[in-house]
Enzyme design. Structure first.
Site, short mmCIF file in Angstrom:
data_model
loop_
_atom_site.label_atom_id
_atom_site.label_comp_id
_atom_site.label_asym_id
_atom_site.label_seq_id
_atom_site.Cartn_x
_atom_site.Cartn_y
_atom_site.Cartn_z
NE ARG A 152 -85.73 35.44 61.08
CZ ARG A 152 -86.74 34.13 61.64
NH1 ARG A 152 -87.54 33.81 60.07
NH2 ARG A 152 -86.13 33.25 62.53
CB SER A 202 -93.90 35.33 54.10
OG SER A 202 -92.62 35.40 54.55
CE LYS A 229 -91.04 35.12 61.47
NZ LYS A 229 -91.63 35.00 59.80
#
Length: 388
Positions: A214, A283, A312
């Site tokens: 990521r 997700s 996040k």
């Protein structure tokens, strides 16, 4: 009873033996729509609703499970099968592969189900693996030219061959690979002066069972070169490598799969691009999203954030109750994510949810001086929790 090409393989006199004697001994029966129609006296099967009704009727003959196969319904845009266990109908979707090389698909599917059951799989998982194998075999041998008949055989050994018949160097996805899911982070790599490659190498050395790249801040060319290097490391270690969001990077480096969020393209669209044999994760925060991931053909879901996380912003947390709700609703394996660290990972796994296969960890591995040490510690915690 009836082949894909329409040929009758058994006489009408055998129908009563199937229904009255064999089916009552069977763990599963797998009729195609033509066979299901004959078993039920010639009833017309043209829709998925018809297939559901047929599965329920055949179940009353005594088998523990029924799989009515819809691959012969050529007017359908995909190949949909209906699985019934006496309580729930589950639709299994696959791409319709345009090929004449379909001889032996039914026998192969049944044999693959039997093989997976012998390895200890649940019936539903065995059926999923078998359907994926047949789809992959059809896809990778669709252009073979063998013989002069209207149907050709398809290639059962495509995984052993070189491109273009190779679905990748890794074995097919196994839910246990989600056990310790390491997710890299570009900001953390920069903070500690590590390259992506170094971070992945350290995580694998520490015992990560699957790795996701990521890297939000990397330029495309830089990310691609790093992904290729990481792919070599993962391939040599037997650890699957997934790319977060970037299907283009996954295609370019031949990664093992992609993980997407709710705002990215759907798992179905990703499958269209990657083809069969690749791993796709989604997700999810709700049972509805988990159901949609299943409908779209994902292999697993990531559920969270379970706890607050710094990676996040404005990410609502689900807590244990939310995680339980999604896990119990999901037909797919689940990996928990969000704020998971050495102090709470054991508690997550102690929930004992049957399809919760592992935890995904970011900061607790990569925002530390030693990725190897933190990964080893996390692996030890998870292993000890699983044993108890």
């Amino acid at each position: 009873m009836v082949s894909t090409s329409g040929d009758t393989l058994s006489e009408s006199s055998t129908l009563s033996v199937y229904r009255d004697e064999l089916f009552a001994m069977a763990d599963i029966v797998t009729p195609n729509v033509k066979e299901a129609s004959r078993l039920l006296g010639g009833v017309s099967l043209r829709t998925v609703s018809d297939m559901r009704n047929a599965a329920e009727s055949i179940y009353k003959f005594g088998p523990k499970h029924v799989l009515v196969k819809g691959g012969d319904m050529l007017e359908s845009s995909d190949a949909t099968d209906v699985f019934f266990d006496g309580k729930e109908f589950i639709e299994l979707h696959a791409h319709r592969i345009k090929t004449h090389n379909t001889h032996g698909t039914g026998c192969t599917l049944a044999s693959c189900i039997a093989s997976e059951l012998a390895k200890g799989a649940t019936m539903l998982h065995a059926v999923q693996v078998a359907k994926n194998f047949v789809e992959s075999a059809l896809h990778h041998s669709k252009d073979l030219v063998v013989g002069n008949g209207p149907q050709g055989p398809f290639d059962h050994l495509f995984k052993l061959k070189c491109p273009p018949y190779n679905v990748g160097s890794q074995p097919s996805f196994k839910p246990d690979q989600l056990f310790l899911y390491a997710v890299t982070d570009s900001g953390m790599n920069k903070k500690w002066g590590r390259s992506i490659k170094e971070a992945v190498q350290a995580a694998i050395e520490g015992g990560a069972t699957i790795v996701q790249l990521r890297e939000k801040d990397s330029e495309t060319r830089e990310f691609l070169e790093a992904a290729k290097a990481c792919m070599e490391i993962c391939k040599s270690s037997g650890v699957p490598l997934l790319i977060n969001d970037r299907v283009d990077i996954a295609l370019a480096c031949n990664a093992d799969g992609v993980h997407v969020g709710q705002l990215d393209m759907s798992a179905h669209e990703v499958r269209e691009l990657l083809g069969p044999g690749k791993i796709i994760g989604v997700s999810c925060k709700t049972p509805a999203q988990a159901q949609q991931a299943w409908n779209d053909g994902a292999d697993y879901i990531g559920c969270g954030g379970v706890f607050p996380t710094s990676t996040k912003a404005n990410n609502p947390t689900l807590g244990f109750d939310g995680l339980k709700t999604v896990c119990l609703a999901s037909k797919l394996p689940v990996v928990a994510i969000g704020g998971i660290n050495a102090s709470n990972a054991g508690s997550v796994m102690e929930l004992g949810l049957p399809n919760l296969k592992g935890v995904a960890v970011v900061s607790a591995l990569f925002d530390r001086p030693s990725v190897v040490a933190e990964t080893r510690n996390m692996k030890s915690i998870l292993t000890n929790t699983s044993r108890t």
